[in-house]
Design an enzyme around this catalytic site. Structure first.
Site, PDB file in Angstrom:
ATOM      1  N   LYS A  76       0.817  -1.213   0.000  1.00 32.59           N
ATOM      2  CA  LYS A  76       0.000   0.000   0.000  1.00 32.59           C
ATOM      3  C   LYS A  76       0.853   1.267   0.000  1.00 32.59           C
ATOM      4  O   LYS A  76       0.560   2.243  -0.678  1.00 32.59           O
ATOM      5  CB  LYS A  76      -0.901  -0.036   1.235  1.00 32.59           C
ATOM      6  CG  LYS A  76      -1.738   1.204   1.476  1.00 32.59           C
ATOM      7  CD  LYS A  76      -2.543   1.040   2.770  1.00 32.59           C
ATOM      8  CE  LYS A  76      -3.316   2.291   3.101  1.00 32.59           C
ATOM      9  NZ  LYS A  76      -4.083   2.154   4.351  1.00 32.59           N
ATOM     10  N   THR A 100       5.136  -2.229   9.195  1.00 29.83           N
ATOM     11  CA  THR A 100       5.293  -1.529  10.481  1.00 29.83           C
ATOM     12  C   THR A 100       6.712  -1.672  10.998  1.00 29.83           C
ATOM     13  O   THR A 100       7.341  -0.697  11.414  1.00 29.83           O
ATOM     14  CB  THR A 100       4.297  -2.108  11.518  1.00 29.83           C
ATOM     15  OG1 THR A 100       2.971  -1.783  11.109  1.00 29.83           O
ATOM     16  CG2 THR A 100       4.554  -1.536  12.901  1.00 29.83           C
ATOM     17  N   CYS A 101       7.230  -2.897  10.994  1.00 28.63           N
ATOM     18  CA  CYS A 101       8.529  -3.193  11.611  1.00 28.63           C
ATOM     19  C   CYS A 101       9.634  -2.264  11.113  1.00 28.63           C
ATOM     20  O   CYS A 101      10.303  -1.604  11.902  1.00 28.63           O
ATOM     21  CB  CYS A 101       8.906  -4.644  11.333  1.00 28.63           C
ATOM     22  SG  CYS A 101      10.535  -5.092  11.958  1.00 28.63           S
ATOM     23  N   THR A 116      -1.042  -8.484   5.819  1.00 33.53           N
ATOM     24  CA  THR A 116      -1.369  -7.060   5.924  1.00 33.53           C
ATOM     25  C   THR A 116      -1.090  -6.465   7.301  1.00 33.53           C
ATOM     26  O   THR A 116      -1.298  -5.267   7.508  1.00 33.53           O
ATOM     27  CB  THR A 116      -2.845  -6.833   5.549  1.00 33.53           C
ATOM     28  OG1 THR A 116      -3.666  -7.788   6.247  1.00 33.53           O
ATOM     29  CG2 THR A 116      -3.055  -7.021   4.054  1.00 33.53           C
ATOM     30  N   GLY A 117      -0.648  -7.282   8.257  1.00 38.74           N
ATOM     31  CA  GLY A 117      -0.124  -6.754   9.514  1.00 38.74           C
ATOM     32  C   GLY A 117      -1.157  -6.206  10.473  1.00 38.74           C
ATOM     33  O   GLY A 117      -2.312  -6.644  10.512  1.00 38.74           O
ATOM     34  N   GLY A 162       0.061   1.692  29.385  1.00 32.72           N
ATOM     35  CA  GLY A 162       0.444   0.345  28.976  1.00 32.72           C
ATOM     36  C   GLY A 162       1.895   0.051  29.289  1.00 32.72           C
ATOM     37  O   GLY A 162       2.792   0.690  28.750  1.00 32.72           O
ATOM     38  N   GLY A 184       3.677  -2.582  28.540  1.00 34.07           N
ATOM     39  CA  GLY A 184       4.182  -3.667  27.708  1.00 34.07           C
ATOM     40  C   GLY A 184       5.462  -3.264  26.999  1.00 34.07           C
ATOM     41  O   GLY A 184       6.098  -2.262  27.345  1.00 34.07           O
ATOM     42  N   ILE A 214       6.267  -2.003  23.938  1.00 31.96           N
ATOM     43  CA  ILE A 214       6.387  -0.737  23.208  1.00 31.96           C
ATOM     44  C   ILE A 214       6.441   0.446  24.170  1.00 31.96           C
ATOM     45  O   ILE A 214       7.270   1.344  24.029  1.00 31.96           O
ATOM     46  CB  ILE A 214       5.222  -0.579  22.202  1.00 31.96           C
ATOM     47  CG1 ILE A 214       5.260  -1.709  21.162  1.00 31.96           C
ATOM     48  CG2 ILE A 214       5.277   0.772  21.501  1.00 31.96           C
ATOM     49  CD1 ILE A 214       4.008  -1.818  20.301  1.00 31.96           C
ATOM     50  N   HIS A 265      35.214 -17.200  27.779  1.00 28.48           N
ATOM     51  CA  HIS A 265      35.363 -16.327  28.951  1.00 28.48           C
ATOM     52  C   HIS A 265      36.231 -15.128  28.569  1.00 28.48           C
ATOM     53  O   HIS A 265      37.263 -15.304  27.937  1.00 28.48           O
ATOM     54  CB  HIS A 265      36.032 -17.099  30.092  1.00 28.48           C
ATOM     55  CG  HIS A 265      36.364 -16.224  31.270  1.00 28.48           C
ATOM     56  ND1 HIS A 265      35.431 -15.819  32.189  1.00 28.48           N
ATOM     57  CD2 HIS A 265      37.548 -15.676  31.658  1.00 28.48           C
ATOM     58  CE1 HIS A 265      36.012 -15.064  33.097  1.00 28.48           C
ATOM     59  NE2 HIS A 265      37.304 -14.963  32.798  1.00 28.48           N
TER      60      HIS A 265
END
Length: 468
Positions: free
Chosen positions: A34, A41-42, A145-146, A182, A184, A186, A446
């Site tokens: 589109k 989005t990513c 389409t996410g 929120g 979370g 994001i 190490h």
């Protein structure tokens, strides 16, 4: 009319990876996007730009707070040039999205820009920005389409004071007080970006802890660390109203006792999840069914109710993660080609890119208790590692959960420096059904952060960690 073996609608991680794999398998492939740039989005307004800002703000915080510990003294004031920071972020996004164009060309995938809409099961109409249409034929289609940011019924996203993650990635000023609805992934990531740059940040969360879907020990550790960084939390708070009064946003919420509480800030970032995006798809024309949550219904082969049409990523059930979408894209391409691929959804890792980072794979302690599985716990603190002390990143731990009888690793949960990268070791081990002892007997270089994985495995194996 152009005809294809496979047409992919959407060019995010699920879509473009599906297209590449289809082309690799010899199928004539097209992709419809589109927007003017591919990557979804990513790449455009999610994973990539947020990581760019997280890295830039981390450099600034180190310069202001930590350089002096390393014997680096800066003369004069260290300033944030937000415009330059945003320009760098845009450059990173541009390079990455152009990389997708290169991959499409390299794999001889035809690209169409416009909204892809089903006319029927095998024909897709593409409408460009000018309203011009073109129809192509597809033997198989993949819907990718996410998703878009969700809101709450009483929140009006004005994109000025009341914003989503999309707007937060292109602010023209550092907020004085950023209110985040929120706790979370994001909200915490973008909250930390602006906290580092000088904003006061308050996170308002409905549940009794941040990152409510991750292991409780991770929530507790990250809360402790972020509070040290002066981030504020209002947990068990139900937001009831959000009002933009002009120069200020006023949020009203009820605390766990039912008392009304008021928060005021100059910006409100609403991070209350994401919703599947199917606008303009006209799925019903192809006989593709959606569920009550707006997700496209699929079977175990990710096939929709129309047998020649598949769907992947955020638009179907499951975690909304770029790497989950990629796995599904490959899975569908190989299924169409007649192969027998597999995805183990239990082994899709989850990552939070705050600092310290947070990463998980497999079952949490809460899930194992609920399923009445008897298990062992091995936990090792990052501060006991020489590598952590050398870099100054001493917060966090690695926790391994293994079956009490068989010792098979059931879950791995980490908080610390670079655990976003370390979690891949846990995924690999669990994919091959390793025991905690298997991991404990593998040599780890190490000094590295990865030694915490070995030490946690030792702790889960007869409680014999060496360095604690």
């Amino acid at each position: 009319m152009n005809t294809y073996d496979v047409v992919v609608i959407g060019s995010g991680p699920g879509g473009y990876v599906a297209a590449i794999r289809c082309a690799q398998l010899g199928m004539k492939t097209a992709i419809i996007e589109k927007y003017a740039t591919k990557g979804g989005t990513c790449l455009n307004v999610g994973c990539i730009p947020s990581k760019a800002l997280l890295d830039s703000s981390h450099h600034y915080e180190d310069a202001v707070k930590h350089f002096v510990e390393h014997g680096i003294e800066l003369t004069g004031e260290v300033k944030v040039n937000l415009q330059k920071m945003m320009e760098r972020k845009a450059s990173v996004v541009e390079q990455t999205t152009k990389g997708i164009d290169f991959l499409m060309d390299k794999n001889k995938i035809d690209s169409y820009q416009g909204v892809g809409s089903f006319k029927d099961k095998t024909h897709i109409e593409i409408t460009n920005e000018k309203g011009e249409t073109e129809t192509i034929e597809a033997k198989h289609s993949i819907i990718a389409t996410g998703s878009k940011p969700s809101s709450l019924p009483f929140i009006t996203i004005d994109k000025e004071r009341v914003i989503t993650s999309t707007e937060a990635l292109k602010l023209k000023e550092v907020p004085k007080h950023l209110l985040v609805i929120g706790g979370g992934v994001i909200g915490l990531e973008l909250g930390q970006v602006y906290k580092r740059l000088g904003a006061e940040v308050t996170v308002i969360e409905y549940m009794d802890r941040i990152l409510p879907t991750m292991d409780k020990a991770q929530s507790k550790e990250l809360t402790k660390v972020l509070k040290k960084q002066k981030m504020k939390f209002a947990l068990s708070h139900q937001v009831t109203s959000v009002e933009n009064t002009g120069d200020e946003v006023v949020i009203k919420a009820k605390d766990k006792k039912g008392n009304e509480v008021e928060f005021k800030g100059d910006y409100c970032l609403a991070c209350v999840g994401r919703r599947p995006y199917t606008e303009g798809l006209k799925a019903e024309n192809a006989g593709v069914k959606l569920n009550e949550r707006g997700q496209i219904e699929v079977n175990e082969q990710l096939q929709t109710s129309a047998s020649n049409i598949y769907a992947v990523g955020d638009v179907i059930k499951g975690a909304m993660l770029a790497h989950k979408a990629e796995e599904e894209g490959v899975f569908v391409a190989e299924t169409i080609a007649g192969q027998k691929p597999h995805i183990d959804y239990n082994l899709i890792p989850g990552v939070v890119y705050t600092w310290p980072e947070v990463a998980s794979v497999g079952k949490t302690e809460e899930q194992l208790k609920e399923a009445k599985v008897t298990y062992k716990v091995g936990q090792f603190p990052m501060r006991a590692l020489g590598r952590s002390r050398a870099s100054g990143d001493i917060d966090g731990f690695v926790k391994i959960l293994s079956d009490a009888t068989t010792d098979e690793v059931l879950g791995v949960h980490m908080v610390g420096a670079r655990v976003a990268d370390l979690i891949a070791e846990a995924v690999t081990a669990m994919e091959f059904r390793a025991s905690a002892e298997d991991i404990s007997r593998m040599s780890h270089a190490h000094p590295t952060y990865a030694e915490a994985v070995k030490e946690a495995a030792l702790a889960a194996t007869e409680n014999r960690a060496l360095h604690v």
